[in-house]
Design a protein around this motif. Structure first.
Motif, PDB file in Angstrom:
ATOM      1  N   ILE A 333       0.876  -1.171   0.000  1.00 42.04           N
ATOM      2  CA  ILE A 333       0.000   0.000   0.000  1.00 42.04           C
ATOM      3  C   ILE A 333       0.910   1.217   0.000  1.00 42.04           C
ATOM      4  CG2 ILE A 333      -1.780   1.272   1.253  1.00 42.04           C
ATOM      5  CD1 ILE A 333      -2.628  -1.369   2.528  1.00 42.04           C
ATOM      6  N   SER A 334       0.980   1.886  -1.128  1.00 39.09           N
ATOM      7  CA  SER A 334       1.877   3.015  -1.265  1.00 39.09           C
ATOM      8  C   SER A 334       1.361   4.219  -0.483  1.00 39.09           C
ATOM      9  CB  SER A 334       2.040   3.394  -2.739  1.00 39.09           C
ATOM     10  OG  SER A 334       2.787   4.580  -2.867  1.00 39.09           O
ATOM     11  N   LEU A 335       2.223   4.788   0.351  1.00 38.05           N
ATOM     12  CA  LEU A 335       1.934   6.052   1.024  1.00 38.05           C
ATOM     13  C   LEU A 335       2.678   7.188   0.317  1.00 38.05           C
ATOM     14  CD1 LEU A 335       2.055   4.979   4.785  1.00 38.05           C
ATOM     15  CD2 LEU A 335       0.151   4.886   3.171  1.00 38.05           C
ATOM     16  N   LYS A 336       2.814   7.051  -1.012  1.00 37.29           N
ATOM     17  CA  LYS A 336       3.554   8.008  -1.827  1.00 37.29           C
ATOM     18  C   LYS A 336       2.720   8.465  -3.022  1.00 37.29           C
ATOM     19  CE  LYS A 336       7.002   6.535   0.744  1.00 37.29           C
ATOM     20  NZ  LYS A 336       7.955   5.615   0.138  1.00 37.29           N
ATOM     21  N   PRO A 337       1.542   9.042  -2.801  1.00 33.72           N
ATOM     22  CA  PRO A 337       0.830   9.613  -3.944  1.00 33.72           C
ATOM     23  C   PRO A 337       1.687  10.696  -4.580  1.00 33.72           C
ATOM     24  CG  PRO A 337      -0.058  10.484  -1.889  1.00 33.72           C
ATOM     25  CD  PRO A 337       0.904   9.390  -1.516  1.00 33.72           C
ATOM     26  N   VAL A 338       1.588  10.833  -5.881  1.00 27.82           N
ATOM     27  CA  VAL A 338       2.384  11.849  -6.565  1.00 27.82           C
ATOM     28  C   VAL A 338       2.088  13.212  -5.953  1.00 27.82           C
ATOM     29  CG1 VAL A 338       2.806  13.002  -8.773  1.00 27.82           C
ATOM     30  CG2 VAL A 338       2.534  10.513  -8.678  1.00 27.82           C
ATOM     31  N   SER A 339       3.132  13.924  -5.588  1.00 33.30           N
ATOM     32  CA  SER A 339       3.068  15.246  -4.946  1.00 33.30           C
ATOM     33  C   SER A 339       2.657  15.175  -3.480  1.00 33.30           C
ATOM     34  CB  SER A 339       2.121  16.197  -5.694  1.00 33.30           C
ATOM     35  OG  SER A 339       2.516  16.330  -7.034  1.00 33.30           O
ATOM     36  N   GLY A 340       2.529  13.969  -2.913  1.00 29.86           N
ATOM     37  CA  GLY A 340       2.143  13.840  -1.516  1.00 29.86           C
ATOM     38  C   GLY A 340       3.341  13.868  -0.586  1.00 29.86           C
ATOM     39  N   THR A 341       3.060  13.777   0.719  1.00 32.70           N
ATOM     40  CA  THR A 341       4.119  13.736   1.731  1.00 32.70           C
ATOM     41  C   THR A 341       4.464  12.284   2.021  1.00 32.70           C
ATOM     42  OG1 THR A 341       3.337  15.792   2.739  1.00 32.70           O
ATOM     43  CG2 THR A 341       4.758  14.379   4.077  1.00 32.70           C
ATOM     44  N   PRO A 342       5.680  11.839   1.741  1.00 32.82           N
ATOM     45  CA  PRO A 342       6.037  10.432   1.944  1.00 32.82           C
ATOM     46  C   PRO A 342       5.804   9.972   3.379  1.00 32.82           C
ATOM     47  CG  PRO A 342       7.722  11.534   0.655  1.00 32.82           C
ATOM     48  CD  PRO A 342       6.789  12.606   1.142  1.00 32.82           C
ATOM     49  N   LEU A 402       9.381   2.484  -7.599  1.00 32.86           N
ATOM     50  CA  LEU A 402       9.663   3.399  -8.697  1.00 32.86           C
ATOM     51  C   LEU A 402      10.227   4.721  -8.181  1.00 32.86           C
ATOM     52  CD1 LEU A 402       6.527   2.858 -10.998  1.00 32.86           C
ATOM     53  CD2 LEU A 402       8.796   1.809 -11.200  1.00 32.86           C
ATOM     54  N   ALA A 403      10.583   5.603  -9.119  1.00 28.92           N
ATOM     55  CA  ALA A 403      11.228   6.867  -8.760  1.00 28.92           C
ATOM     56  C   ALA A 403      10.306   7.810  -8.006  1.00 28.92           C
ATOM     57  CB  ALA A 403      11.767   7.555 -10.013  1.00 28.92           C
ATOM     58  N   THR A 404       8.990   7.588  -8.063  1.00 25.11           N
ATOM     59  CA  THR A 404       8.061   8.416  -7.284  1.00 25.11           C
ATOM     60  C   THR A 404       7.785   7.827  -5.903  1.00 25.11           C
ATOM     61  OG1 THR A 404       6.187   7.308  -8.357  1.00 25.11           O
ATOM     62  CG2 THR A 404       6.920   9.406  -9.311  1.00 25.11           C
ATOM     63  N   ASP A 405       8.326   6.659  -5.622  1.00 28.27           N
ATOM     64  CA  ASP A 405       8.196   6.027  -4.302  1.00 28.27           C
ATOM     65  C   ASP A 405       9.329   6.551  -3.416  1.00 28.27           C
ATOM     66  OD1 ASP A 405       7.592   4.405  -2.168  1.00 28.27           O
ATOM     67  OD2 ASP A 405       8.255   2.542  -3.121  1.00 28.27           O
ATOM     68  N   ILE A 406       9.299   7.848  -3.166  1.00 28.03           N
ATOM     69  CA  ILE A 406      10.408   8.552  -2.530  1.00 28.03           C
ATOM     70  C   ILE A 406      10.324   8.445  -1.009  1.00 28.03           C
ATOM     71  CG2 ILE A 406      11.476  10.824  -2.220  1.00 28.03           C
ATOM     72  CD1 ILE A 406      10.426  11.547  -5.018  1.00 28.03           C
ATOM     73  N   VAL A 407      11.466   8.201  -0.379  1.00 31.51           N
ATOM     74  CA  VAL A 407      11.573   8.202   1.074  1.00 31.51           C
ATOM     75  C   VAL A 407      12.065   9.579   1.512  1.00 31.51           C
ATOM     76  CG1 VAL A 407      12.834   7.247   3.049  1.00 31.51           C
ATOM     77  CG2 VAL A 407      11.960   5.728   1.256  1.00 31.51           C
ATOM     78  N   SER A 408      11.472  10.112   2.569  1.00 32.47           N
ATOM     79  CA  SER A 408      11.883  11.430   3.044  1.00 32.47           C
ATOM     80  C   SER A 408      11.702  11.540   4.552  1.00 32.47           C
ATOM     81  CB  SER A 408      11.065  12.533   2.356  1.00 32.47           C
ATOM     82  OG  SER A 408      11.345  13.799   2.909  1.00 32.47           O
ATOM     83  N   CYS A 409      12.660  12.160   5.205  1.00 30.36           N
ATOM     84  CA  CYS A 409      12.487  12.526   6.610  1.00 30.36           C
ATOM     85  C   CYS A 409      11.569  13.743   6.692  1.00 30.36           C
ATOM     86  CB  CYS A 409      13.835  12.817   7.246  1.00 30.36           C
ATOM     87  SG  CYS A 409      14.531  14.424   6.782  1.00 30.36           S
ATOM     88  N   PRO A 410      11.073  14.120   7.873  1.00 32.77           N
ATOM     89  CA  PRO A 410      10.214  15.306   7.987  1.00 32.77           C
ATOM     90  C   PRO A 410      10.929  16.618   7.700  1.00 32.77           C
ATOM     91  CG  PRO A 410       9.831  13.817   9.823  1.00 32.77           C
ATOM     92  CD  PRO A 410      11.061  13.330   9.114  1.00 32.77           C
ATOM     93  N   GLY A 411      12.252  16.654   7.919  1.00 36.88           N
ATOM     94  CA  GLY A 411      13.021  17.838   7.583  1.00 36.88           C
ATOM     95  C   GLY A 411      12.648  19.063   8.398  1.00 36.88           C
ATOM     96  N   LEU A 412      12.990  20.221   7.851  1.00 42.77           N
ATOM     97  CA  LEU A 412      12.855  21.478   8.564  1.00 42.77           C
ATOM     98  C   LEU A 412      11.407  21.927   8.725  1.00 42.77           C
ATOM     99  CD1 LEU A 412      14.681  23.541   9.942  1.00 42.77           C
ATOM    100  CD2 LEU A 412      14.877  24.758   7.760  1.00 42.77           C
ATOM    101  N   ASP A 413      10.463  21.239   8.124  1.00 41.13           N
ATOM    102  CA  ASP A 413       9.059  21.550   8.386  1.00 41.13           C
ATOM    103  C   ASP A 413       8.654  21.147   9.799  1.00 41.13           C
ATOM    104  OD1 ASP A 413       8.018  22.707   5.915  1.00 41.13           O
ATOM    105  OD2 ASP A 413       8.546  20.777   5.020  1.00 41.13           O
ATOM    106  N   TYR A 414       9.387  20.190  10.386  1.00 43.95           N
ATOM    107  CA  TYR A 414       9.050  19.703  11.726  1.00 43.95           C
ATOM    108  C   TYR A 414      10.250  19.607  12.656  1.00 43.95           C
ATOM    109  CZ  TYR A 414       4.630  18.213   9.587  1.00 43.95           C
ATOM    110  OH  TYR A 414       3.432  18.191   8.926  1.00 43.95           O
TER     111      TYR A 414
END
Length: 545
Positions: A333-342, A402-414
């Motif tokens: 179940i992808s939690l990576k909709p295009v343009s979404g928050t990973p 795929l390349a849109t299945d991007i992993v990301s930390c919360p970063g400076l937003d949090y």
């Protein structure tokens, strides 16, 4: 999955009441923030940029329907309607009020969950292959061993204040989906020449400021010796690990300083002294824990369905995985909709996943190191029904791997530790890759993004990594190429100077286009990169910078 016994329930309840008193004393001023900090961290409560954050443990990523619904309730009642899954298969709530945290922990305890040891210099959440007990390439289910380690390590008095945080992963399949070589201790289940099952032991991996790959210190460890050998490793680390320098405190630094051979020798020397003692694992206890992890079966196996529905075939191709039981499949179940928050998931979506797990998935779901979810056991005849429900919930993006299945930390937003934003960069890359129609043509490629050197987003082991850095108050992003997470684990290398945030998506797209131009037939991105080297992509990164 494992069910708490009376001891587990008592342990968690006592900790909640203790923390409830600590929170009350912080709120009325009897404790300062400095005094409260170590107490809250022991209960998974962080102070981020804008609010407290609660990190909930999901041991080896396994969840059932009631647990998912409880997470949905917490998101709805105490947060802003969503949670965030991390690369350690935990879930974080970014906006709870401190006064509410003890009540949240009480809700979690009712469904056998907690936030213990999700922070601090202790043994953190034990992770495993997210397809454990289901994968077609499995040697043995790794979850019972992860559970044994969890029970042994929780509140372990000797290892509560280690030199630095400590992470253990267990992999039971031929394909390493647990990332054992980037953990402090990695355990790979293997069979010896006699057909007996045991563990390869890897030590000294990790990411962050000084990324290192673990070194193998033992080819075969008998199951009965698991806890005594782990104890020996941790005693060597506890004795010699640096406590005078935060940046040199991880076991990876000690293993590098001593050398893997010497570290292994000291471990074996310590182990000889304790091997035949009380830490020997009885066969009856191993069998007891294994009994919690039965493999599902089907009475009449059906083939994977064929459908004319638009999108269903593509979803099966990308998000379905083969199962070891005929008639079953695993689905991502992808939690990576295009343009979404990973990694983000809403309260309503958590409820829907709970429904699907209970009705069609033998009441089980998994969180993954890629910030997705998995239904590990789905009958083939139910796949289309599950897909229909995921489409309606906005969870049917067919992009696993795929390349849109991007992993990301919360970063400076949090995050108060971050130097740069991660989420907007991930969203922009995803949008541009989709707009250029590149995801399917480039196939399997990992992109991972971090907002600081701590590397919670695992950029070091991405085929394409992005690291946010601060330069005199401005955000810049370094690109790394050549990292990998599994059997062929490697640390990516920085290819050149940092880019402005707005230049990163275009640079990534140009890298992917370069790959399509120079690859051999059926050659994966990482294989092309290793064949030609990173310099072949460098010009494409900086051509417009």
């Amino acid at each position: 999955m494992y069910k708490y016994d009376a001891y587990d329930h008592a342990l968690v309840r006592e900790r909640i009441e203790e923390f409830r008193d600590q929170v009350a004393r912080r709120l009325d001023g009897r404790l300062t923030e400095d005094q409260f900090k170590p107490l809250r961290l022991m209960n998974g409560v962080y102070l981020q940029l804008h609010a407290y954050m609660l990190r909930v443990a999901i041991p080896y990523g396994t969840l059932n329907g009631p647990q998912l619904r409880t997470l949905a309730h917490i998101a709805r009642r105490y947060d802003r309607g969503y949670g965030h899954f991390t690369t350690r298969t935990n879930i974080q709530f970014n906006w709870p009020a401190l006064v509410d945290v003890p009540d949240i922990l009480d809700h979690l305890a009712k469904v056998e969950m907690h936030a213990i040891q999700t922070s601090g210099n202790c043994i953190r959440n034990v992770t495993a292959d997210p397809f454990a007990g289901a994968a077609a390439d499995e040697i043995e289910d790794s979850r019972p061993w992860a559970e044994i380690i969890r029970q042994w390590s929780t509140f372990h008095p000797e290892f509560t204040f280690l030199p630095r945080k400590f992470k253990i992963a267990v992999n039971g399949a031929r394909d390493d989906r647990a990332g054992i070589r980037v953990h402090d201790i990695g355990l790979q289940i293997v069979k010896n020449d006699a057909g007996e099952t045991g563990f390869e032991v890897w030590v000294g991996g990790g990411q962050g400021r000084t990324p290192r790959l673990a070194q193998k210190i033992r080819d075969f460890l008998e199951p009965r010796d698991l806890l005594s050998y782990l104890t020996a490793i941790l005693r060597v680390y506890n004795q010699h690990g640096r406590r005078d320098n935060l940046y040199k405190a991880r076991i990876k630094i000690l293993v590098e300083a001593l050398g893997a051979e010497e570290f292994g020798r000291q471990t074996e020397e310590e182990w000889v002294e304790i091997r035949e003692g009380e830490l020997e694992l009885p066969a009856a206890e191993i069998a007891r824990i294994r009994a919690f992890f039965d493999r599902p079966s089907v009475s009449k196996a059906q083939p994977v369905p064929v459908s004319s529905k638009p999108g269903f075939a593509g979803w099966l191709r990308r998000n379905r995985r083969a199962h070891q039981v005929e008639g079953l499949s695993s689905v991502v179940i992808s939690l990576k909709p295009v343009s979404g928050t990973p990694g983000d998931i809403t309260d309503d979506q958590l409820d829907i996943v709970a429904d699907l797990a209970e009705r069609y998935g033998f009441d089980e779901a998994r969180a993954t190191p890629d910030q997705n979810l998995v239904l590990p056991h789905v009958r083939n005849e139910d796949l289309e029904t599950v897909w229909d429900a995921l489409v309606a919930a906005g969870l049917a993006t067919a992009n696993a791997g795929l390349a849109t299945d991007i992993v990301s930390c919360p970063g400076l937003d949090y995050c108060s530790l971050a130097n740069a934003r991660s989420i907007p960069i991930a969203q922009a890359i995803s949008s541009l890759v989709e707009a250029e129609g590149l995801a399917e043509p480039v196939g399997d490629v990992t992109i991972k993004i971090d907002g600081c050197i701590n590397a919670c987003g695992h950029h070091h082991v991405a085929h394409i990594g992005v690291l946010g850095v601060d330069k005199r108050g401005e955000e810049f992003y370094q690109i790394t190429l050549g990292g990998a997470f599994g059997n062929d684990a490697s640390i990516g290398g920085i290819v050149g100077k940092g880019l402005a945030g707005e230049d990163v998506p275009g640079a990534i797209v140009r890298v992917l286009k370069t790959y399509l131009e120079i690859r051999d037939e059926n050659e994966r991105f990482i294989d092309t990169l290793r064949r030609v080297g990173a310099d072949a992509f460098k010009e494409s990164i900086y051509v417009a910078a």
